[in-house]
Design an enzyme around this catalytic site. Sequence first.
Site, PDB file in Angstrom:
ATOM      1  N   HIS A  11      17.640  20.126  30.593  1.00  0.00           N
ATOM      2  CA  HIS A  11      18.080  18.847  31.134  1.00  0.00           C
ATOM      3  C   HIS A  11      18.538  19.074  32.568  1.00  0.00           C
ATOM      4  CE1 HIS A  11      17.575  16.227  27.742  1.00  0.00           C
ATOM      5  NE2 HIS A  11      18.269  17.006  26.944  1.00  0.00           N
ATOM      6  N   ASP A  64      16.658  14.908  37.517  1.00  0.00           N
ATOM      7  CA  ASP A  64      15.866  13.837  36.906  1.00  0.00           C
ATOM      8  C   ASP A  64      15.278  12.907  37.960  1.00  0.00           C
ATOM      9  OD1 ASP A  64      16.362  14.740  34.371  1.00  0.00           O
ATOM     10  OD2 ASP A  64      17.895  13.269  33.895  1.00  0.00           O
TER      11      ASP A  64
END
Length: 346
Positions: free
Chosen positions: A137, A167
């Site tokens: 992540h 992201d």
Amino acid sequence: MTQPLGGLKVLDFTTLLPGPLATRLLADAGAHVTKIERPGGEDMRRFPPFKGGEPVLYTMLNHGKTVIELDLKDPGAAEQIAPLLDTADILVEQFRPGVMDRLGFGYETLSKKYPALIYCSISGYGQSGPRSQEAGHDLNYQALTGLLAQSYGSAAHASMPPAQIADIGGGSFPAVMNILLAVVERQKTGRGCHLDIAMADAMFTFGLFPYAQHLAGGPIDEAGTGLLTGGSPRYRIYFAADNAPVAVAALEQKFWDRFCDLIELPSSLRNDLKTPDETAARIAGTLSARPSAEWRAVFQAGDCCVTVVEPLSEALSDPHFAGRGLFPATDHPAVASPIARRFRTP
């Protein structure tokens, strides 16, 4: 006005944040996006917050897209997707490397039938390399690329990034950038291509300053000791009397001199390279003596790159941002889009 991506059709196989934001930005510029989700919908539908029972984040990222729920493992999935592929200009997927190949929708397979297809794969570590199959992540990508080391100190001074840098900055934005470059290339050659977007790769771009130190052969400032990570008194967070944070970013000498004048910093402490800790301590003591409202007025008038940190609720009502049309009045939660207003969907 005709939008720049009007007429382009995007087939979206992405979930959560990186891919859906990328395709939302393409839609903002006029592209028609068809999003394929598994039966029951993708995970972001179940993420809080909710308003009126609707998932706000999901709506922000996917409003305006045509959503089709489909089990890609179903033997009939290829037949259902075929008409969409026949007219698609761009395909964006966000599975682990190899998944789309196993499902029968990999680039090598599709490019034989659709040589003009622009195929964008977004993943954590890219389509190749020892870590390509590794789960991760945002925080993991920052941790492995040296970026997190710039802010994370001891356990007592741990600092979490305030934004999804990997992201968005490593996934969504590079995806859009490279898709647009591929569109331009296709206009010249008539051929599409496979774009390999690895979220971790761009973290080295965000770590530009320490990377420059590395290239220069010198020591790298880690854990909050660099010029832009808390090591300098003139680029640091301090606190006012009411505990409101004050962001001091008076890097250039003219701004530093002006700031020092405004807070009446003794001349003996203005050479911040000589005794940085003493200088920072005096600044901290001075700023903590008055409430943030007073300092806000002082620094706004002084124009010295010093700003009281505003909570989001206050930032949203700031007449500057409201006046720039970042938050248009709509019947759905809108993204503060970086797409220029002239290109955005009305």
